[in-house]
Each structure stands twice: as structure tokens, then as C-alpha cells.
Design a protein around this motif. Structure first.
Motif, mmCIF file in Angstrom:
data_model
loop_
_atom_site.group_PDB
_atom_site.id
_atom_site.type_symbol
_atom_site.label_atom_id
_atom_site.label_comp_id
_atom_site.label_asym_id
_atom_site.label_seq_id
_atom_site.Cartn_x
_atom_site.Cartn_y
_atom_site.Cartn_z
ATOM 1 N N THR A 1 0.820 -1.188 0.000
ATOM 2 C CA THR A 1 0.000 0.000 0.000
ATOM 3 C C THR A 1 0.867 1.256 0.000
ATOM 4 O O THR A 1 0.593 2.202 -0.728
ATOM 5 C CB THR A 1 -0.938 0.000 1.214
ATOM 6 N N ALA A 2 1.919 1.243 0.824
ATOM 7 C CA ALA A 2 2.786 2.427 0.903
ATOM 8 C C ALA A 2 3.431 2.726 -0.441
ATOM 9 O O ALA A 2 3.535 3.894 -0.843
ATOM 10 C CB ALA A 2 3.855 2.221 1.973
ATOM 11 N N ASN A 3 3.850 1.689 -1.153
ATOM 12 C CA ASN A 3 4.471 1.893 -2.456
ATOM 13 C C ASN A 3 3.469 2.482 -3.445
ATOM 14 O O ASN A 3 3.803 3.372 -4.226
ATOM 15 C CB ASN A 3 5.069 0.579 -2.972
ATOM 16 N N ALA A 4 2.240 2.006 -3.419
ATOM 17 C CA ALA A 4 1.204 2.531 -4.322
ATOM 18 C C ALA A 4 0.931 4.010 -4.020
ATOM 19 O O ALA A 4 0.771 4.821 -4.945
ATOM 20 C CB ALA A 4 -0.068 1.708 -4.191
ATOM 21 N N ILE A 5 0.901 4.368 -2.743
ATOM 22 C CA ILE A 5 0.679 5.760 -2.366
ATOM 23 C C ILE A 5 1.852 6.624 -2.826
ATOM 24 O O ILE A 5 1.657 7.723 -3.358
ATOM 25 C CB ILE A 5 0.455 5.879 -0.838
ATOM 26 N N ALA A 6 3.075 6.127 -2.628
ATOM 27 C CA ALA A 6 4.262 6.870 -3.065
ATOM 28 C C ALA A 6 4.257 7.070 -4.574
ATOM 29 O O ALA A 6 4.574 8.163 -5.073
ATOM 30 C CB ALA A 6 5.524 6.140 -2.623
ATOM 31 N N LYS A 7 3.877 6.026 -5.314
ATOM 32 C CA LYS A 7 3.831 6.153 -6.772
ATOM 33 C C LYS A 7 2.778 7.179 -7.206
ATOM 34 O O LYS A 7 3.015 7.978 -8.115
ATOM 35 C CB LYS A 7 3.545 4.791 -7.419
ATOM 36 N N ARG A 8 1.644 7.153 -6.560
ATOM 37 C CA ARG A 8 0.596 8.119 -6.906
ATOM 38 C C ARG A 8 1.071 9.545 -6.625
ATOM 39 O O ARG A 8 0.867 10.458 -7.432
ATOM 40 C CB ARG A 8 -0.679 7.813 -6.146
ATOM 41 N N ALA A 9 1.692 9.753 -5.482
ATOM 42 C CA ALA A 9 2.218 11.082 -5.141
ATOM 43 C C ALA A 9 3.284 11.514 -6.142
ATOM 44 O O ALA A 9 3.332 12.685 -6.555
ATOM 45 C CB ALA A 9 2.786 11.067 -3.721
ATOM 46 N N PHE A 10 4.137 10.581 -6.551
ATOM 47 C CA PHE A 10 5.190 10.879 -7.525
ATOM 48 C C PHE A 10 4.578 11.332 -8.846
ATOM 49 O O PHE A 10 4.978 12.358 -9.415
ATOM 50 C CB PHE A 10 6.069 9.632 -7.715
ATOM 51 N N VAL A 11 3.599 10.599 -9.337
ATOM 52 C CA VAL A 11 2.944 10.947 -10.600
ATOM 53 C C VAL A 11 2.253 12.306 -10.487
ATOM 54 O O VAL A 11 2.297 13.111 -11.422
ATOM 55 C CB VAL A 11 1.964 9.827 -11.025
ATOM 56 N N GLN A 12 1.652 12.585 -9.345
ATOM 57 C CA GLN A 12 1.014 13.893 -9.155
ATOM 58 C C GLN A 12 2.049 15.018 -9.233
ATOM 59 O O GLN A 12 1.773 16.078 -9.797
ATOM 60 C CB GLN A 12 0.275 13.938 -7.817
ATOM 61 N N GLU A 13 3.240 14.779 -8.697
ATOM 62 C CA GLU A 13 4.304 15.785 -8.787
ATOM 63 C C GLU A 13 4.807 15.916 -10.222
ATOM 64 O O GLU A 13 5.091 17.026 -10.680
ATOM 65 C CB GLU A 13 5.452 15.453 -7.832
ATOM 66 N N LEU A 14 4.916 14.797 -10.933
ATOM 67 C CA LEU A 14 5.333 14.860 -12.335
ATOM 68 C C LEU A 14 4.367 15.705 -13.154
ATOM 69 O O LEU A 14 4.782 16.444 -14.055
ATOM 70 C CB LEU A 14 5.424 13.452 -12.945
ATOM 71 N N ASP A 15 3.088 15.599 -12.845
ATOM 72 C CA ASP A 15 2.072 16.351 -13.578
ATOM 73 C C ASP A 15 2.209 17.863 -13.404
ATOM 74 O O ASP A 15 1.671 18.625 -14.203
ATOM 75 C CB ASP A 15 0.667 15.907 -13.160
ATOM 76 N N LYS A 16 2.933 18.303 -12.396
ATOM 77 C CA LYS A 16 3.145 19.730 -12.153
ATOM 78 C C LYS A 16 4.332 20.290 -12.945
ATOM 79 O O LYS A 16 4.505 21.514 -12.997
ATOM 80 C CB LYS A 16 3.391 19.983 -10.664
ATOM 81 N N LEU A 17 5.124 19.411 -13.531
ATOM 82 C CA LEU A 17 6.346 19.846 -14.222
ATOM 83 C C LEU A 17 6.065 20.250 -15.660
ATOM 84 O O LEU A 17 5.032 19.908 -16.241
ATOM 85 C CB LEU A 17 7.385 18.734 -14.176
#
Length: 173
Positions: A1-17
Motif C-alpha cells: 500500500t505504501a508503495n502505491a501511495i508513493a507512486k501516486r504522489a510521484f505521478v502527481q508531482e510529475l504532472d506539475k512539471l
């Protein structure tokens, strides 16, 4: 679960670039000293490896791999970043796993006993992160070394960190 949450947060940050922005992915065994090797000498302020330190300073987002994924997430990171027109800098940090397990100042056993940290890794996961992680990253490097959206740097973290030409052969066998 933690890895899935981290991946989602990472993708959300990528979307800001913006296209052309840079991302950093640290790769290496658990407790290899990935953050340390990219840093600077605390006394002098001089970067251990200027090229790696410069990457760390200019990137917009970091995927700080824990090592226990054994570099299997690199293709996923590459796909997500390329879809957004981003460039990825992969910094692989090699260290002697025997030393990193029980190093008296920065080993994973010491880290586990630190009341300000407390992170511990299972011994099999730790061993796999060095054996499998090195091989997986080498294969990823070989398939992406000519990719203009990916750059690679290899560091040694046994003593004072230094830049290497690639993953040491002993880490691949």
C-alpha cells in the motif's frame, strides 16, 4: 500500500512539471548511502562528486528508491516521465554490502537502532537489493544508455564517494 501511495504522489508531482524539466532517480542497495554520496563534505562544503551534486540541485522531483524494489521501477519511472516530456537522471550508488550492513557510523543495523530513524530492512531484502538491484539496473542502463530522455551516473560509496564508469563487475556477479 505504501508503495502505491508513493507512486501516486510521484505521478502527481510529475504532472506539475513542464516538458524539459529534470527528475532524479536514486538507485542502489538498501543503505548504500545514496543521499550521502550525492552530498557534500560537511566540513568544507565541497561536493563529493560535483556532477552528482549538480544533478541533485537542479532536478524538480526525486524518486528516492529504497533499494528493496531492486531497480524494477526504473522502466515505470521512465515511461511516466517520457509521457510528460521530462528527462530522468539515474544515479546508481555502489557500496560494499558487507560494510553497509554493519558500518558503525552509517550501517543499516545502526540506523535501525537510531531513535530518530529506526528504519530496518530484512537481511534477505537487503542482500537482494545489492545482487538483484545491480543486475536489474545494468540491464535497464544497457537498454536506455542511448535514450536522450535518460542519463546515468555511477558512484562508489566506500570511503569518500567518487564517480565510476559503471557498475563494478563484482556487483554484477
Amino acid at each position: 500500500t505504501a508503495n502505491a501511495i508513493a507512486k501516486r504522489a510521484f505521478v502527481q508531482e510529475l504532472d506539475k512539471l513542464k516538458p524539459g524539466d529534470e527528475v532524479l532517480v536514486t538507485v542502489g542497495g538498501c543503505g548504500a548511502g545514496k543521499g550521502y554520496a550525492m552530498g557534500a563534505d560537511k566540513k568544507t562544503g565541497e561536493p563529493f562528486v560535483p556532477q552528482a551534486h549538480a544533478i541533485k540541485k537542479r532536478v524538480k522531483v526525486v524518486w528516492d528508491s529504497a533499494g528493496d524494489q531492486n531497480a524494477t521501477e526504473n522502466p515505470w519511472v521512465q515511461k511516466e516521465t517520457e509521457a510528460r516530456g521530462l528527462k530522468v537522471n539515474y544515479v546508481y550508488v555502489h557500496a560494499d554490502p558487507k560494510a553497509q550492513w554493519a558500518h558503525p557510523e552509517r550501517g543499516v543495523v545502526k540506523r535501525a537502532g537510531d531513535p530518530n530513524d529506526g528504519r530496518m530492512v530484512d537481511s534477505k531484502v537487503f542482500a537482494d537489493s545489492y545482487a538483484l538491484g545491480a543486475k536489474n539496473h545494468q540491464a535497464f542502463y544497457e537498454s536506455n544508455q542511448d535514450n536522450p530522455s535518460a542519463s546515468f551516473i555511477f558512484l562508489e560509496n566506500s570511503g569518500k564517494p567518487k564517480q565510476l564508469a559503471g557498475i563494478p563487475k563484482e556487483a554484477l556477479s
